[in-house]
Write a protein that holds these residues in place. Structure first.
Motif, PDB file in Angstrom:
ATOM      1  N   ARG A  72       9.074  -9.937  -4.355  1.00  0.00           N
ATOM      2  CA  ARG A  72       9.784 -10.647  -5.422  1.00  0.00           C
ATOM      3  C   ARG A  72      10.720 -11.691  -4.819  1.00  0.00           C
ATOM      4  O   ARG A  72      10.761 -12.835  -5.266  1.00  0.00           O
ATOM      5  CB  ARG A  72      10.577  -9.639  -6.252  1.00  0.00           C
ATOM      6  N   GLN A  73      11.431 -11.308  -3.776  1.00  0.00           N
ATOM      7  CA  GLN A  73      12.372 -12.248  -3.166  1.00  0.00           C
ATOM      8  C   GLN A  73      11.659 -13.411  -2.480  1.00  0.00           C
ATOM      9  O   GLN A  73      12.213 -14.505  -2.387  1.00  0.00           O
ATOM     10  CB  GLN A  73      13.288 -11.512  -2.189  1.00  0.00           C
ATOM     11  N   LEU A  74      10.473 -13.160  -1.982  1.00  0.00           N
ATOM     12  CA  LEU A  74       9.690 -14.255  -1.368  1.00  0.00           C
ATOM     13  C   LEU A  74       8.795 -14.958  -2.389  1.00  0.00           C
ATOM     14  O   LEU A  74       8.023 -15.843  -2.041  1.00  0.00           O
ATOM     15  CB  LEU A  74       8.842 -13.729  -0.209  1.00  0.00           C
ATOM     16  N   ARG A  75       8.888 -14.526  -3.646  1.00  0.00           N
ATOM     17  CA  ARG A  75       8.082 -15.108  -4.734  1.00  0.00           C
ATOM     18  C   ARG A  75       6.576 -14.986  -4.491  1.00  0.00           C
ATOM     19  O   ARG A  75       5.793 -15.874  -4.825  1.00  0.00           O
ATOM     20  CB  ARG A  75       8.474 -16.574  -4.987  1.00  0.00           C
ATOM     21  N   LEU A  76       6.189 -13.857  -3.893  1.00  0.00           N
ATOM     22  CA  LEU A  76       4.771 -13.550  -3.706  1.00  0.00           C
ATOM     23  C   LEU A  76       4.373 -12.518  -4.753  1.00  0.00           C
ATOM     24  O   LEU A  76       5.048 -11.501  -4.906  1.00  0.00           O
ATOM     25  CB  LEU A  76       4.527 -12.966  -2.313  1.00  0.00           C
ATOM     26  N   SER A  77       3.295 -12.786  -5.476  1.00  0.00           N
ATOM     27  CA  SER A  77       2.891 -11.791  -6.469  1.00  0.00           C
ATOM     28  C   SER A  77       1.875 -10.848  -5.836  1.00  0.00           C
ATOM     29  O   SER A  77       0.843 -11.268  -5.315  1.00  0.00           O
ATOM     30  CB  SER A  77       2.335 -12.467  -7.721  1.00  0.00           C
ATOM     31  N   VAL A  78       2.204  -9.575  -5.833  1.00  0.00           N
ATOM     32  CA  VAL A  78       1.317  -8.576  -5.234  1.00  0.00           C
ATOM     33  C   VAL A  78       0.035  -8.531  -6.074  1.00  0.00           C
ATOM     34  O   VAL A  78       0.110  -8.359  -7.288  1.00  0.00           O
ATOM     35  CB  VAL A  78       1.999  -7.186  -5.202  1.00  0.00           C
ATOM     36  N   PRO A  79      -1.121  -8.707  -5.428  1.00  0.00           N
ATOM     37  CA  PRO A  79      -2.361  -8.874  -6.195  1.00  0.00           C
ATOM     38  C   PRO A  79      -2.934  -7.583  -6.771  1.00  0.00           C
ATOM     39  O   PRO A  79      -3.994  -7.633  -7.411  1.00  0.00           O
ATOM     40  CB  PRO A  79      -3.327  -9.491  -5.172  1.00  0.00           C
ATOM     41  N   VAL A  80      -2.275  -6.456  -6.544  1.00  0.00           N
ATOM     42  CA  VAL A  80      -2.736  -5.183  -7.123  1.00  0.00           C
ATOM     43  C   VAL A  80      -1.547  -4.479  -7.769  1.00  0.00           C
ATOM     44  O   VAL A  80      -0.395  -4.804  -7.493  1.00  0.00           O
ATOM     45  CB  VAL A  80      -3.333  -4.244  -6.046  1.00  0.00           C
ATOM     46  N   SER A  81      -1.865  -3.525  -8.623  1.00  0.00           N
ATOM     47  CA  SER A  81      -0.797  -2.718  -9.212  1.00  0.00           C
ATOM     48  C   SER A  81      -0.325  -1.690  -8.193  1.00  0.00           C
ATOM     49  O   SER A  81      -0.985  -1.445  -7.177  1.00  0.00           O
ATOM     50  CB  SER A  81      -1.311  -1.998 -10.452  1.00  0.00           C
ATOM     51  N   ARG A  82       0.815  -1.102  -8.483  1.00  0.00           N
ATOM     52  CA  ARG A  82       1.348  -0.067  -7.594  1.00  0.00           C
ATOM     53  C   ARG A  82       0.396   1.123  -7.521  1.00  0.00           C
ATOM     54  O   ARG A  82       0.213   1.720  -6.453  1.00  0.00           O
ATOM     55  CB  ARG A  82       2.716   0.358  -8.140  1.00  0.00           C
ATOM     56  N   ALA A  83      -0.242   1.438  -8.624  1.00  0.00           N
ATOM     57  CA  ALA A  83      -1.199   2.555  -8.645  1.00  0.00           C
ATOM     58  C   ALA A  83      -2.422   2.230  -7.778  1.00  0.00           C
ATOM     59  O   ALA A  83      -2.899   3.074  -7.007  1.00  0.00           O
ATOM     60  CB  ALA A  83      -1.625   2.849 -10.076  1.00  0.00           C
ATOM     61  N   GLN A  84      -2.894   0.995  -7.905  1.00  0.00           N
ATOM     62  CA  GLN A  84      -4.052   0.596  -7.089  1.00  0.00           C
ATOM     63  C   GLN A  84      -3.708   0.610  -5.596  1.00  0.00           C
ATOM     64  O   GLN A  84      -4.511   1.048  -4.771  1.00  0.00           O
ATOM     65  CB  GLN A  84      -4.509  -0.815  -7.495  1.00  0.00           C
ATOM     66  N   LEU A  85      -2.512   0.105  -5.279  1.00  0.00           N
ATOM     67  CA  LEU A  85      -2.105   0.079  -3.872  1.00  0.00           C
ATOM     68  C   LEU A  85      -2.006   1.508  -3.331  1.00  0.00           C
ATOM     69  O   LEU A  85      -2.445   1.802  -2.211  1.00  0.00           O
ATOM     70  CB  LEU A  85      -0.768  -0.657  -3.732  1.00  0.00           C
ATOM     71  N   THR A  86      -1.436   2.383  -4.130  1.00  0.00           N
ATOM     72  CA  THR A  86      -1.315   3.784  -3.732  1.00  0.00           C
ATOM     73  C   THR A  86      -2.692   4.400  -3.500  1.00  0.00           C
ATOM     74  O   THR A  86      -2.908   5.120  -2.518  1.00  0.00           O
ATOM     75  CB  THR A  86      -0.539   4.563  -4.813  1.00  0.00           C
ATOM     76  N   ASP A  87      -3.623   4.101  -4.381  1.00  0.00           N
ATOM     77  CA  ASP A  87      -4.996   4.602  -4.200  1.00  0.00           C
ATOM     78  C   ASP A  87      -5.580   4.125  -2.878  1.00  0.00           C
ATOM     79  O   ASP A  87      -6.229   4.892  -2.162  1.00  0.00           O
ATOM     80  CB  ASP A  87      -5.898   4.118  -5.351  1.00  0.00           C
ATOM     81  N   GLN A  88      -5.343   2.853  -2.567  1.00  0.00           N
ATOM     82  CA  GLN A  88      -5.886   2.312  -1.314  1.00  0.00           C
ATOM     83  C   GLN A  88      -5.242   2.986  -0.102  1.00  0.00           C
ATOM     84  O   GLN A  88      -5.908   3.232   0.912  1.00  0.00           O
ATOM     85  CB  GLN A  88      -5.700   0.791  -1.257  1.00  0.00           C
ATOM     86  N   VAL A  89      -3.953   3.277  -0.202  1.00  0.00           N
ATOM     87  CA  VAL A  89      -3.268   3.990   0.884  1.00  0.00           C
ATOM     88  C   VAL A  89      -3.949   5.335   1.134  1.00  0.00           C
ATOM     89  O   VAL A  89      -4.294   5.684   2.277  1.00  0.00           O
ATOM     90  CB  VAL A  89      -1.771   4.203   0.551  1.00  0.00           C
ATOM     91  N   PHE A  90      -4.187   6.063   0.059  1.00  0.00           N
ATOM     92  CA  PHE A  90      -4.801   7.390   0.219  1.00  0.00           C
ATOM     93  C   PHE A  90      -6.257   7.283   0.689  1.00  0.00           C
ATOM     94  O   PHE A  90      -6.717   8.102   1.484  1.00  0.00           O
ATOM     95  CB  PHE A  90      -4.688   8.209  -1.071  1.00  0.00           C
ATOM     96  N   GLU A  91      -6.944   6.255   0.225  1.00  0.00           N
ATOM     97  CA  GLU A  91      -8.330   6.081   0.685  1.00  0.00           C
ATOM     98  C   GLU A  91      -8.366   5.772   2.180  1.00  0.00           C
ATOM     99  O   GLU A  91      -9.213   6.291   2.913  1.00  0.00           O
ATOM    100  CB  GLU A  91      -9.024   4.958  -0.107  1.00  0.00           C
ATOM    101  N   LEU A  92      -7.392   4.939   2.619  1.00  0.00           N
ATOM    102  CA  LEU A  92      -7.370   4.590   4.041  1.00  0.00           C
ATOM    103  C   LEU A  92      -7.047   5.822   4.902  1.00  0.00           C
ATOM    104  O   LEU A  92      -7.624   6.005   5.981  1.00  0.00           O
ATOM    105  CB  LEU A  92      -6.352   3.472   4.298  1.00  0.00           C
ATOM    106  N   ILE A  93      -6.136   6.629   4.434  1.00  0.00           N
ATOM    107  CA  ILE A  93      -5.801   7.865   5.160  1.00  0.00           C
ATOM    108  C   ILE A  93      -7.050   8.742   5.305  1.00  0.00           C
ATOM    109  O   ILE A  93      -7.357   9.252   6.383  1.00  0.00           O
ATOM    110  CB  ILE A  93      -4.673   8.636   4.429  1.00  0.00           C
ATOM    111  N   GLU A  94      -7.791   8.838   4.201  1.00  0.00           N
ATOM    112  CA  GLU A  94      -8.966   9.705   4.205  1.00  0.00           C
ATOM    113  C   GLU A  94     -10.072   9.131   5.096  1.00  0.00           C
ATOM    114  O   GLU A  94     -10.658   9.837   5.916  1.00  0.00           O
ATOM    115  CB  GLU A  94      -9.471   9.862   2.762  1.00  0.00           C
ATOM    116  N   ARG A  95     -10.344   7.855   4.934  1.00  0.00           N
ATOM    117  CA  ARG A  95     -11.397   7.219   5.727  1.00  0.00           C
ATOM    118  C   ARG A  95     -11.127   7.320   7.221  1.00  0.00           C
ATOM    119  O   ARG A  95     -12.021   7.476   8.034  1.00  0.00           O
ATOM    120  CB  ARG A  95     -11.514   5.734   5.360  1.00  0.00           C
ATOM    121  N   ASN A  96      -9.832   7.146   7.573  1.00  0.00           N
ATOM    122  CA  ASN A  96      -9.462   7.185   8.991  1.00  0.00           C
ATOM    123  C   ASN A  96      -9.196   8.600   9.483  1.00  0.00           C
ATOM    124  O   ASN A  96      -8.926   8.791  10.670  1.00  0.00           O
ATOM    125  CB  ASN A  96      -8.213   6.316   9.230  1.00  0.00           C
ATOM    126  N   GLN A  97      -9.250   9.536   8.558  1.00  0.00           N
ATOM    127  CA  GLN A  97      -8.952  10.942   8.889  1.00  0.00           C
ATOM    128  C   GLN A  97      -7.650  11.068   9.675  1.00  0.00           C
ATOM    129  O   GLN A  97      -7.563  11.771  10.672  1.00  0.00           O
ATOM    130  CB  GLN A  97     -10.124  11.551   9.672  1.00  0.00           C
TER     131      GLN A  97
END
Lengths: 272, 272
Positions: free
Chosen positions: B57-82
């Motif tokens: 927000r302070q850098l005026r960058l709009s995050v291209p995903v929702s917080r829920a989507q980002l969280t999902d990707q975090v968990f997917e990356l953890i799982e994929r990388n074991q």
């Protein structure tokens, strides 16, 4: 089709990529140089390569090619892209550091696009706002433009075109240009420190030497705002008049004789 | 095999790339956040996502995903990388600006690697050197580490481990860590301004609240050097004692009781 070089490999510009582990992307540790191509020839190439190697040395990045090899790649890119008038950017980064934090084997990028130079001095002068800031390692052409890009909103909100950096009132540069003033006595003055040593600035100082007195010294905002004329210099804008700073007109707020003289003299240095 | 996300697309880490026109690479306009994975769980994820969105927000960058989507990707990356114990980095850049200078559609990168946390407080304290500098926009976790990386030579030459930034003598932070001191009266003190709001710092302040007096205020180098104890906090180092600054021992130059207490208390917040 537009082509680029990535570590000496020619590729299409829209397929030119770098690994996301690169230190420029991760830690903003990178530098560049930028020069014009006119009539398919690089302009002041030796000056730009001098500065490029100097920036690399100061950032402790070892350029992965010789100056002759880099020059060859510049000419190859001009030919491949069939550029007549263009701008070419050389970028050097600290590479893929295993610890994500230290200087490593640099990545060297080379890309550009068509760009035209002004053939007459701009009739529309710049309106600047002043801002207290100094680039980190200001004599190095690093990629550090975080503040400059971030300030664009403030610049727009003020109805201005660009920002003028100062430190406790002493001006240094614009984010992508050097600054000059002409005193009431017709002396050309430019700040002594805190600014990138611009190649266009260097040429202007050379051109001025036989035409007017020149002073390279600290310049306060108050002096700048009460100058007879003021202008910026840059590779793409050459000499562009400054009409106002912080809403205060400089001189009569129009293009001055000295600016015009230096713009015209600079044009004579370029290929016809 | 290690995997990463580039704009939501899973790829092998060593094939994760970004176009060379990206604004982080060209103009250092980018930000990130970094958090630990322990027992395959992200640690203090909500705090890190709060800060990530705040930086954006302070850098005026709009995050291209929702917080829920980002969280999902975090968990997917953890799982994929074991991953069991790892560090995960989210990077957001100003994207491919047509003019090479303005904020555009951001690129979102997500990558990480195994990393272990200390299980006991370090017996080898840090030796710091002080340096007058302040990060641009210091409350934003930008990618601006140009000065920090550049200073590594000076740090090594001084036989030190890290640098402590100050402005006219008032300390702010280390490049990748917050700083704290313990006064002779057993008060925990940390600088009020010019520093990144660290998540570990936040947890330490919470843990300290029931254990000792806390002051968040300007701290001069002179006071810091005469402290009873001092330490840094960071996501990967948790609490790490500072033994000396500019060659001057802090306290008795060994790990102190308060540092130990806060390290131990922090460990209790983590999954076993």
């Amino acid at each position: 089709m537009n082509y680029a070089f990535v570590n000496g490999t020619l590729c299409k510009s829209d397929e030119a990529v770098i690994g996301i582990q690169d230190m420029a992307l991760q830690r903003a540790y990178g530098m560049f140089d930028y020069f014009k191509i006119m009539a398919a020839q690089p302009i002041f190439l030796e000056d730009h390569l001098d500065r490029f190697w100097n920036s690399a040395r100061q950032l402790r990045l070892s350029v992965p090619v010789s100056r002759a090899q880099l020059t060859d790649q510049v000419f190859e890119l001009i030919e491949r892209n069939q550029w007549t008038d263009a701008g070419l950017r050389l970028t050097l980064t600290a590479g893929y550091a295993p610890d994500g934090y230290s200087i490593h084997t640099p990545n060297l990028l080379m890309n550009g696009q068509p760009v035209e130079l002004p053939s007459v001095i701009s009739a529309k002068g710049l309106r600047l706002i002043s801002y207290q800031h100094i680039r980190q390692l200001p004599e190095i052409k690093s990629i550090d433009y975080l503040m400059a890009v971030w300030l664009q909103d403030k610049i727009k909100a003020a109805g201005a075109d660009e920002v003028l950096y100062h430190q406790q009132g002493f001006i240094s540069e614009c984010p992508r240009a050097n600054v000059f003033l002409i005193t009431g006595q017709g002396v050309l003055v430019t700040p002594a420190a805190g600014a990138l040593p611009g190649i266009t600035r260097k040429k202007i100082l050379e051109l001025a030497a036989t035409r007017m007195p020149v002073e390279i010294r600290p310049v306060h905002l108050d002096e700048f705002k009460t100058a007879r004329e003021a202008f910026i210099s840059s590779t793409t804008k050459i000499v562009h008049p400054i009409f106002a700073v912080d809403g205060q007109l400089i001189g009569e707020g129009r293009t001055g004789m000295f600016s015009q003289t230096l713009f015209d003299a600079y044009l004579q240095l370029l290929p016809v």
